[in-house]
Design a protein around this motif. Sequence first.
Motif, mmCIF file in Angstrom:
data_model
loop_
_atom_site.group_PDB
_atom_site.id
_atom_site.type_symbol
_atom_site.label_atom_id
_atom_site.label_comp_id
_atom_site.label_asym_id
_atom_site.label_seq_id
_atom_site.Cartn_x
_atom_site.Cartn_y
_atom_site.Cartn_z
ATOM 1 N N TYR A 83 0.845 -1.190 0.000
ATOM 2 C CA TYR A 83 0.000 0.000 0.000
ATOM 3 C C TYR A 83 0.880 1.240 0.000
ATOM 4 C CZ TYR A 83 -3.769 -3.057 1.797
ATOM 5 O OH TYR A 83 -4.697 -4.040 1.969
ATOM 6 N N MET A 84 0.389 2.306 -0.647
ATOM 7 C CA MET A 84 1.039 3.621 -0.608
ATOM 8 C C MET A 84 -0.035 4.614 -0.182
ATOM 9 S SD MET A 84 2.715 3.554 -4.434
ATOM 10 C CE MET A 84 1.092 3.466 -5.212
ATOM 11 N N SER A 85 0.315 5.533 0.726
ATOM 12 C CA SER A 85 -0.681 6.518 1.111
ATOM 13 C C SER A 85 -0.047 7.734 1.750
ATOM 14 C CB SER A 85 -1.689 5.917 2.086
ATOM 15 O OG SER A 85 -2.678 6.866 2.403
ATOM 16 N N GLY A 86 -0.641 8.881 1.457
ATOM 17 C CA GLY A 86 -0.207 10.110 2.075
ATOM 18 C C GLY A 86 -0.968 10.431 3.343
ATOM 19 N N THR A 101 2.427 -4.547 3.229
ATOM 20 C CA THR A 101 3.332 -3.490 3.661
ATOM 21 C C THR A 101 2.718 -2.133 3.319
ATOM 22 O OG1 THR A 101 5.269 -4.893 3.282
ATOM 23 C CG2 THR A 101 5.657 -2.538 3.364
ATOM 24 N N MET A 102 2.947 -1.149 4.202
ATOM 25 C CA MET A 102 2.488 0.218 3.963
ATOM 26 C C MET A 102 3.697 1.113 3.769
ATOM 27 S SD MET A 102 0.358 2.741 3.690
ATOM 28 C CE MET A 102 -1.262 2.139 4.144
ATOM 29 N N ILE A 103 3.701 1.861 2.681
ATOM 30 C CA ILE A 103 4.745 2.848 2.405
ATOM 31 C C ILE A 103 4.089 4.229 2.474
ATOM 32 C CG2 ILE A 103 6.462 3.689 0.756
ATOM 33 C CD1 ILE A 103 7.043 0.839 1.633
ATOM 34 N N PRO A 104 4.423 5.036 3.490
ATOM 35 C CA PRO A 104 3.831 6.366 3.557
ATOM 36 C C PRO A 104 4.419 7.299 2.494
ATOM 37 C CG PRO A 104 5.123 5.889 5.547
ATOM 38 C CD PRO A 104 5.259 4.717 4.631
ATOM 39 N N LYS A 105 3.554 8.133 1.917
ATOM 40 C CA LYS A 105 4.000 9.159 0.965
ATOM 41 C C LYS A 105 4.442 10.376 1.752
ATOM 42 C CE LYS A 105 0.861 7.978 -2.848
ATOM 43 N NZ LYS A 105 -0.267 8.473 -3.650
ATOM 44 N N ALA A 115 10.183 -3.127 -0.588
ATOM 45 C CA ALA A 115 9.003 -3.738 0.032
ATOM 46 C C ALA A 115 8.397 -4.797 -0.884
ATOM 47 C CB ALA A 115 7.973 -2.670 0.366
ATOM 48 N N LEU A 116 8.261 -4.462 -2.150
ATOM 49 C CA LEU A 116 7.691 -5.388 -3.127
ATOM 50 C C LEU A 116 8.564 -6.627 -3.279
ATOM 51 C CD1 LEU A 116 5.474 -5.889 -5.215
ATOM 52 C CD2 LEU A 116 6.823 -4.562 -6.839
#
Length: 126
Positions: A83-86, A101-105, A115-116
């Motif tokens: 996941y990607m999110s701001g 996995t979460m990747i913050p923007k 992560a991938l």
Amino acid sequence: MNAKVVLLVEDEALILLDIEAALVDEGFDVVPAINGAKAMEAFDADPSGIDAVVTDINLGKGPNGWDLANHIRAHQSEIPVVYMSGDSSHEWSAKGVPESTMIPKPFVHAQVITALSSLINHSDQA
């Protein structure tokens, strides 16, 4: 070895193109989608042809990233999800699918690639 196919979902076109280029540079094949509905269409057309998902959470009107990942995991329970999110990263523990996995923007491409790759390697060993 065949390249892994990543379903990439991002509603901001420039960000989509930017991440797509980074993934292609790393040897991934990418199926881009500009919203949740298009992503579900792409996945449902060939579920076995998608090896991993990288998705934004807020995708405009229609299914969001949480909905998309749940839909995909209903068909492929072990598919890697990044996941990607701001602004939605705080909801990941409650709404995200297990072993995602979460990747913050904002982020750098290396964070998404790492992560991938980690999730794919873990999935391949399972």
